[in-house]
Enzyme design. Structure first.
Site, PDB file in Angstrom:
ATOM      1  CB  SER A 113     -11.818  28.731 -91.371  1.00  6.09           C
ATOM      2  OG  SER A 113     -10.691  29.572 -91.223  1.00  6.09           O
TER       3      SER A 113
ATOM      4  CE1 TYR B 114     -13.155  33.472 -88.398  1.00  5.21           C
ATOM      5  CE2 TYR B 114     -11.041  32.403 -88.762  1.00  5.21           C
ATOM      6  CZ  TYR B 114     -12.266  32.821 -89.234  1.00  5.21           C
ATOM      7  OH  TYR B 114     -12.610  32.568 -90.537  1.00  5.21           O
TER       8      TYR B 114
ATOM      9  N   GLY C  65     -25.367  36.251 -93.678  1.00 11.98           N
ATOM     10  CA  GLY C  65     -24.238  37.159 -93.869  1.00 11.98           C
ATOM     11  C   GLY C  65     -24.073  37.541 -95.326  1.00 11.98           C
ATOM     12  CB  ALA C  66     -26.444  37.433 -98.097  1.00 14.38           C
ATOM     13  CG  ASN C  67     -24.276  42.214 -94.713  1.00 15.53           C
ATOM     14  OD1 ASN C  67     -24.586  41.228 -94.053  1.00 15.53           O
ATOM     15  ND2 ASN C  67     -23.239  42.972 -94.410  1.00 15.53           N
TER      16      ASN C  67
ATOM     17  N   GLY D 224     -20.590  35.935 -98.630  1.00 18.45           N
ATOM     18  CA  GLY D 224     -22.036  35.756 -98.649  1.00 18.45           C
ATOM     19  C   GLY D 224     -22.692  36.525 -99.771  1.00 18.45           C
TER      20      GLY D 224
ATOM     21  N   GLY E  68     -18.933  40.477 -98.613  1.00 18.18           N
ATOM     22  CA  GLY E  68     -17.966  39.389 -98.673  1.00 18.18           C
ATOM     23  C   GLY E  68     -18.448  38.165 -99.405  1.00 18.18           C
TER      24      GLY E  68
END
Length: 310
Positions: A148, A173, A20-22, A26, A24
């Protein structure tokens, strides 16, 4: 905020995967690792967004060593294909299991594999990926799972992880994050029992929001309205660039130990501080049940044993 940014050690010669590095957390995690000299594999499900993230990192740091890898964490076939590519390359010194669905759908949906979509994306994909990659981690490597604050605000139906008895987006979530933490702590216990020289750590980023985050073209471009609304939360919120310091600390700081839980000093914001996780997420009985469920749901056995054993 004088603590920011934390000083990272030189990471030259090290290799990390950030899911998820694209965007936020990440993205900012990957950018900081690359800035410290590491080679970073950025994974995500959108090739275009991954390319934009890699371009942003190289634009700020021309010497940065980054590559992109398309993985849709909700698809076990995509996870397997990504793992195959990673296994064909050099060993990893760490994984930041960051990718996740933060805004769940209002109705229950299923992944291509038939698992509840939020669970598949936030939990099962990482479980399968880490299971494949564990033998490919260098001695001393760290696996950092993103926790979280929501784990403190929800009950946990360990007997209904697929939410077949009742679905709402908040529970989807929160349960996924409790399950993620439970698996990470169970992984720590199994690594210790197996004598495997790898650490499993959980880090929660507090309340980190886009409107408090610097603009990065193609990566983080909040509207003026978003900036204004998020500025009203300045007293208890921080940007995602600051939230990323938690997993960075867990991944790179000396003295961090397997099984630890790190979060912001003031719960929602602040410097990384060692904290205590919720009782349910750190309960060994719960952890073993969630682990067994994940093996069944993914069809992936996840043996944890020392290198001498195979």
């Amino acid at each position: 905020m004088s603590w920011y940014p934390l000083q990272l050690p030189s990471l030259a010669g090290r290799r990390y995967l950030v899911t998820g590095a694209n965007a936020g957390l990440g993205f900012f995690t990957a950018a900081r690792l690359a800035g410290a000299g590491a080679h970073v594999v950025l994974s995500g499900r959108s090739p275009e967004r991954l390319d934009a993230a890699a371009a942003a990192i190289r634009g700020a740091r021309p010497a940065a060593s980054v590559e992109t890898l398309v993985i849709d964490q909700s698809s076990l076939d995509s996870v397997d294909a990504g793992a195959d590519r990673l296994l064909a390359d050099a060993p990893l010194d760490g994984i930041v299991a960051n990718a996740g669905m933060v805004h769940p759908p209002e109705v229950r949906l299923e992944s291509i594999d038939g698992n509840e979509l939020v669970l598949a994306t936030n939990v099962l994909g990482h479980f399968a990926l880490i299971g494949r990659l564990l033998p490919h981690l260098a001695p001393g490597a760290r696996v950092v799972s993103l926790g979280s604050l929501s784990t403190r605000l929800s009950t946990f139906r360990v007997d209904d992880l697929q939410l077949e008895r009742g679905y709402d987006s908040w529970r989807a979530y929160a349960q996924s994050k409790i399950a993620s933490q439970a698996i990470a702590f169970e992984l720590d216990r199994r690594l210790r029992a197996g004598g495997v020289p790898v650490a499993s750590i959980v880090g929660h980023p507090g309340y980190s929001i886009g409107g408090r985050t610097p603009t990065v073209p193609g990566v983080n471009e909040p509207s003026r309205g978003k900036r204004f609304a998020d500025s009203l939360q300045a007293g208890w919120a921080q940007g995602k660039h600051r939230g990323a310091e938690i997993p960075l600390h867990a991944l790179t700081a000396p003295g961090v130990e397997s099984g630890q839980f790190w979060g912001p000093k003031y719960l929602t914001r602040g410097t990384p501080t060692l904290q205590r996780p919720t009782r349910v997420s750190s309960d060994p009985v719960v952890g073993a049940r969630v682990w067994a469920f994940a093996e069944r749901a993914t069809g992936h056995e996840f043996p944890v044993r020392g290198r001498a054993d195979g």
